[in-house]
Scaffold this active site. Structure first.
Site, short mmCIF file in Angstrom:
data_model
loop_
_atom_site.label_atom_id
_atom_site.label_comp_id
_atom_site.label_asym_id
_atom_site.label_seq_id
_atom_site.Cartn_x
_atom_site.Cartn_y
_atom_site.Cartn_z
N ASP A 193 0.81 -1.22 0.00
CA ASP A 193 0.00 0.00 0.00
C ASP A 193 0.85 1.28 0.00
O ASP A 193 0.60 2.20 0.78
CB ASP A 193 -0.94 0.02 1.21
N GLU A 246 -10.88 -1.18 -3.99
CA GLU A 246 -10.31 -0.42 -2.88
C GLU A 246 -9.14 0.41 -3.39
O GLU A 246 -8.85 0.45 -4.58
CB GLU A 246 -9.83 -1.38 -1.78
#
Length: 304
Positions: free
Chosen positions: A30, A194
């Protein structure tokens, strides 16, 4: 002229670019990347109970810094019923300060939440605001914050959401960057799961995001474009997908490097995995340059 540009931009699916240089830099997931004071700063998921920053003078040699946020210091996240985790950080410089956004989960049995801390610089130290910025519930999972300050209006937007609910939401932040002004209605783009990210280049707003499941071969990056930071979106298709060597690339950020004027993407991927998953182990962060066509379309990225 704007309408013509927009029509040309999405006349078709982007074609594959030639092989581009890429470097796997360290274990993590991420990644959000910032450039400041001649240094590159990458904020990643890793460690579960704390979030740290990596820094580099050259995008090659990286050094891990001290934790910016520790779960034990986030009083509002404490709950005896379930163990909590930190993930998906995003650092933003605005109004003379640095602000660090992050996810607290899981969604069940307590709702997922997004927190924010104010920092003295890109390496911290950081002080939490003392309360959640956004709380999930009613089918919405409050995860994966991404803050974008519109260069045209200076308006700060927060994008978040995905996974179980697979829903994108957006808010305008107040000038203090640690409180919500109001929510803005946005569409959830096709194949959204997401990890939303927004960047702006030459009149076009690029909304990119992860599709598929985070721990298997279906994970990939798609994008859409608009003439405003809140849409309406025009779908651009897949941008980065797995291959036989590297699987499940996703949850990324873009940045323009002031040192060479080029645009890059930082993302994570699974390396050394066989089959379609689910995978176990550590993901790795990779960085590589991207190419825009004259009409604004981003060439499909091939991993090396």
């Amino acid at each position: 002229m704007r309408g013509l540009l927009f029509a040309v931009l999405l006349a078709g699916i982007p074609s594959a670019a030639s092989a581009q240089e890429v470097k796997s830099v360290f274990a993590g997931a991420d990644p959000d990347i910032e450039v400041s004071d001649g240094q590159y700063w990458i904020y990643t998921t890793g460690g579960d109970e704390s979030l740290s920053v990596w820094s580099s003078p050259d995008k090659v040699k990286w050094t891990r810094g001290e934790p910016l946020v520790r779960l034990k210091d986030v009083a509002w996240a404490d709950d005896d019923r379930v163990r909590h985790f930190l993930w998906a950080p995003d650092m933003v410089q605005a109004n003379g300060s640095w602000h660090f956004y992050y996810s607290v989960g899981p969604q069940n049995p307590t709702p997922s939440r997004i927190g924010v801390a104010t920092c003295k610089g890109p390496a911290g130290p950081c002080t939490d605001s003392g309360k959640p910025l956004v709380t999930g519930g009613n089918g919405f999972e409050a995860i994966d914050p991404a803050v974008f300050v519109d260069p045209k209006t200076k308006t700060p937007y927060l994008y978040a959401g995905g996974s179980a609910g697979a829903k994108l939401r957006a808010w305008v932040l107040k000038p203090d960057m640690v409180s919500i002004d109001h929510e803005v209605k946005v569409e959830t783009p096709p194949n959204f799961t997401e990890g939303a990210f927004m960047h702006y280049r030459k009149g076009i707003y690029y909304l990119s995001y992860s599709a598929g499941r985070w721990n298997d071969a279906s994970y990939q990056i798609h994008y859409a474009v608009a003439l405003s930071p809140t849409g309406p979106w025009r779908y651009g298709g897949p941008l980065l997908v797995g291959d036989k060597r590297y699987r499940g690339p996703g949850h990324h950020s873009f940045f323009e490097d002031p040192k060479d004027g080029k645009w890059y993407i930082a993302y994570h991927r699974w390396e050394g995995q066989i089959g379609d998953g689910p995978y176990n182990g550590e993901r790795r962060v990779a960085i590589q340059p991207i190419q825009y066509r004259d009409d604004g379309v981003i060439d499909t990225i091939r991993m090396k």
